[in-house]
Scaffold this motif. Structure first.
Motif, PDB file in Angstrom:
ATOM      1  N   ALA A  66      43.688  21.233 -36.437  1.00 40.80           N
ATOM      2  CA  ALA A  66      45.087  20.810 -36.414  1.00 40.80           C
ATOM      3  C   ALA A  66      45.348  19.923 -37.620  1.00 40.80           C
ATOM      4  O   ALA A  66      44.637  18.953 -37.843  1.00 40.80           O
ATOM      5  CB  ALA A  66      45.391  20.057 -35.120  1.00 40.80           C
ATOM      6  N   LEU A  67      46.360  20.286 -38.396  1.00 42.33           N
ATOM      7  CA  LEU A  67      46.671  19.566 -39.622  1.00 42.33           C
ATOM      8  C   LEU A  67      48.144  19.195 -39.663  1.00 42.33           C
ATOM      9  O   LEU A  67      48.982  19.898 -39.092  1.00 42.33           O
ATOM     10  CB  LEU A  67      46.350  20.441 -40.845  1.00 42.33           C
ATOM     11  N   LEU A  68      48.454  18.104 -40.362  1.00 44.63           N
ATOM     12  CA  LEU A  68      49.841  17.702 -40.555  1.00 44.63           C
ATOM     13  C   LEU A  68      50.399  18.377 -41.803  1.00 44.63           C
ATOM     14  O   LEU A  68      49.689  18.561 -42.796  1.00 44.63           O
ATOM     15  CB  LEU A  68      49.942  16.181 -40.690  1.00 44.63           C
ATOM     16  N   LYS A  69      51.687  18.720 -41.739  1.00 43.01           N
ATOM     17  CA  LYS A  69      52.296  19.468 -42.837  1.00 43.01           C
ATOM     18  C   LYS A  69      52.410  18.671 -44.128  1.00 43.01           C
ATOM     19  O   LYS A  69      52.600  19.255 -45.191  1.00 43.01           O
ATOM     20  CB  LYS A  69      53.677  19.981 -42.420  1.00 43.01           C
ATOM     21  N   ASP A  70      52.312  17.336 -44.038  1.00 45.92           N
ATOM     22  CA  ASP A  70      52.411  16.543 -45.266  1.00 45.92           C
ATOM     23  C   ASP A  70      51.044  16.321 -45.929  1.00 45.92           C
ATOM     24  O   ASP A  70      50.911  15.516 -46.829  1.00 45.92           O
ATOM     25  CB  ASP A  70      53.100  15.199 -45.013  1.00 45.92           C
ATOM     26  N   ALA A  71      50.039  17.063 -45.456  1.00 47.02           N
ATOM     27  CA  ALA A  71      48.702  16.948 -46.068  1.00 47.02           C
ATOM     28  C   ALA A  71      48.781  17.314 -47.549  1.00 47.02           C
ATOM     29  O   ALA A  71      49.486  18.251 -47.930  1.00 47.02           O
ATOM     30  CB  ALA A  71      47.716  17.861 -45.358  1.00 47.02           C
ATOM     31  N   ALA A  72      48.071  16.568 -48.363  1.00 42.69           N
ATOM     32  CA  ALA A  72      48.020  16.888 -49.790  1.00 42.69           C
ATOM     33  C   ALA A  72      47.337  18.236 -49.984  1.00 42.69           C
ATOM     34  O   ALA A  72      46.546  18.671 -49.151  1.00 42.69           O
ATOM     35  CB  ALA A  72      47.248  15.800 -50.536  1.00 42.69           C
ATOM     36  N   ALA A  73      47.655  18.895 -51.087  1.00 47.31           N
ATOM     37  CA  ALA A  73      47.105  20.226 -51.343  1.00 47.31           C
ATOM     38  C   ALA A  73      45.585  20.228 -51.299  1.00 47.31           C
ATOM     39  O   ALA A  73      44.978  21.131 -50.713  1.00 47.31           O
ATOM     40  CB  ALA A  73      47.598  20.732 -52.700  1.00 47.31           C
ATOM     41  N   THR A  74      44.966  19.196 -51.894  1.00 48.36           N
ATOM     42  CA  THR A  74      43.496  19.150 -51.906  1.00 48.36           C
ATOM     43  C   THR A  74      42.945  18.988 -50.495  1.00 48.36           C
ATOM     44  O   THR A  74      41.931  19.571 -50.139  1.00 48.36           O
ATOM     45  CB  THR A  74      42.993  17.989 -52.784  1.00 48.36           C
TER      46      THR A  74
END
Length: 206
Positions: free
Chosen positions: A103-111
């Protein structure tokens, strides 16, 4: 080794296009298709044969746990990662309970996004540490006295990242990373990074 096949499921075209753009420069990951609803995702997935499905938590026609369960049936080899703007939503845990691999947040940095997807493909279960539930519980953080930022830096250190690598991942200055780590060590009563990771693990933080 061939690139991993990624399917993006989101009802917002800007998100689907944005993920495709983020992954364009990553040769190990290739977006092979997308869907704008749960039903279309289940219909298209067998033909696309994705290795990984990036799934929006909130779709207009189906709940994420239903879609996860359906994907597990139709493309059992695929890994499913929930992608959301709502880290504290109870649906995150429900999706993980249904078989999602991360589960990830949409504002995660590209890296961060690329790193997380690679880890999922290697067989790890990945959650953004800012999520509640997910990563360290709020109660464990309160007990430790660590701030979210200190915890995030310590978590990356526990993955074997160097200070420059942590700085690059978080967007912080190297001196700031060092400050956060020293503060975390002090709060955990640890003399060095290794001891801090051990104490954090014992406290249920890692």
């Amino acid at each position: 080794m061939s690139a991993a096949r990624v399917m993006v499921v989101d009802d917002h075209p800007v998100v689907r296009d944005g993920v495709a753009l983020l992954l364009r420069g990553e040769p190990a990951l290739v977006v092979v298709g997308s869907a704008e609803s749960g039903r279309s995702a289940l219909d298209r997935a067998p033909g696309l044969a994705p290795d990984l499905v990036l799934l929006d938590l909130r779709l207009p026609d189906m709940l994420a746990p239903e879609i996860v369960a359906g994907l597990r049936e139709r493309v059992p080899a695929a890994r499913v990662v929930v992608f959301t703007a709502h880290g504290d939503h109870h649906g995150v845990q429900a999706a993980l309970d249904a078989g999602a691999h991360g589960a990830l947040l949409k504002d995660a940095a590209a890296t961060d996004l690329v790193d997380a997807l690679r880890r999922v493909l290697r067989g790890e279960r990945v959650r953004d540490p800012r999520m509640v539930p997910g990563g360290a519980s709020q109660a464990a953080l309160v007990r430790s006295g660590l701030t979210r930022r200190e915890y995030e830096v310590l978590r990356l250190a526990a993955q074997g990242r160097t200070n420059p690598e942590i700085a690059e991942t978080t967007g912080l200055a190297r001196n700031t990373v060092k400050t956060y780590l020293q503060s975390a060590l002090h709060k955990l009563g640890a003399r060095n990074r290794v001891e801090a990771i051990g104490k954090a693990s014992e406290a249920g933080l890692l």
